[in-house]
Design a protein around this motif. Structure first.
Motif: not given
Length: 290
Positions: A30-41
């Motif tokens: 299974i591949i999730d093609a839409h996930a967000h990452v946050r680096f700060g701020g």
């Protein structure tokens, strides 16, 4: 907001009770093609979104998700920040390359600098770009957008667009028009139009008229929202008319957890073959993932 989320979870729970995971469900990768990452701020979708990939990695493992996109979005006027964030998502994916892959971002208003950044990230192995008309505050019909997407096509970069903007009811039509004008660019329209999903059915008609097969739709947000609802069957009917080979799985983390998003797709009662395409094969073919 809390009541809305609670109601959505209740509807999903009812749907899953009515249609539990069975031996007939697809059980492969299974591949999730839409996930967000946050680096700060202020670069997260939500103020409580965790920084980094650790929490998402753990949630993916718990849900049985084998690979996941990492999306960043950039704003205009600060190319140093754009490059830094793109470098950040590339580095985060490189640190766990069998699980994550990067989706970089530019802002169309940055003109030639945006085009140069596309060339740079393509050379670094990025396969997809995220454009978000609502959050990045641009009109899809702006010629600057067409310049960016045309260059993406030349570089072999697929373009992931947020396809629902409550402030622009004509956005979905603009996206479809753009895709027809640029057959060399591969477009993914996130959320499948969301509350306008019925309008995406026109793509089935356009295919009969000979338009290029360069458009895909992802189920981020929309699957969880409509699973167990009175219009669930209509959503699935529309997906089938478009073609299940054009539908991708996405969680939209952190708006939804990977487990909730996957449960919603299971609740749509797709056939095992349809699930295999949506949950794995379509995104592998689109981005040539290994």
């Amino acid at each position: 907001m809390t009541n809305t989320i609670s109601l959505r979870c209740l509807l999903l729970a009812i749907a899953m009770t009515a249609c539990p995971v069975s031996a007939r469900d697809y059980t492969g990768g299974i591949i999730d093609a839409h996930a967000h990452v946050r680096f700060g701020g202020n670069d997260g979708l939500r103020p409580d979104q965790p920084v980094g990939t650790g929490d998402l990695r753990r949630l993916d493992a718990a849900a049985g998700i084998d690979r996941s996109a990492l999306i960043v979005m950039n704003w205009s006027g600060d190319m140093a920040a754009t490059r830094a964030k793109n470098d950040g998502v590339i580095a985060a994916a490189a640190a766990d390359p069998t699980h994550f892959y990067p989706i970089a971002s530019v802002h169309p208003a940055d003109g030639d600098q945006a085009l140069a950044e596309l060339e740079r990230v393509a050379k670094l192995g990025v396969k997809q770009i995220k454009l978000h008309p609502n959050s990045q505050e641009f009109d899809v019909a702006d010629p600057a957008v067409a310049r960016v997407t045309a260059r993406c096509g030349e570089l072999g970069l697929a373009v992931l667009f947020d396809s629902f903007n409550p402030l622009d009811p004509g956005q979905l039509g603009k996206l479809l028009a753009l895709s027809m004008k640029q057959p060399g660019t591969k477009f993914v329209f996130a959320h499948m139009g969301f509350s306008q999903f019925r309008e995406t059915g026109v793509y089935a008609l356009l295919k009969k008229m000979g338009t290029p097969g360069n458009v895909w739709f992802d189920l981020s947000a929309i699957a969880v929202f409509y699973a167990g609802s009175p219009v669930q069957d209509e959503l699935v009917w529309t997906m089938r008319r478009i073609g299940m080979d054009r539908i991708l799985f996405g969680s939209d983390w952190p708006t939804e957890t990977p487990a909730n998003a996957l449960a919603a797709v299971r609740a749509l009662r797709l056939t095992p073959e349809e699930q295999r395409m949506v949950l794995h094969d379509n995104i592998v073919g689109l981005l040539q993932l290994r």
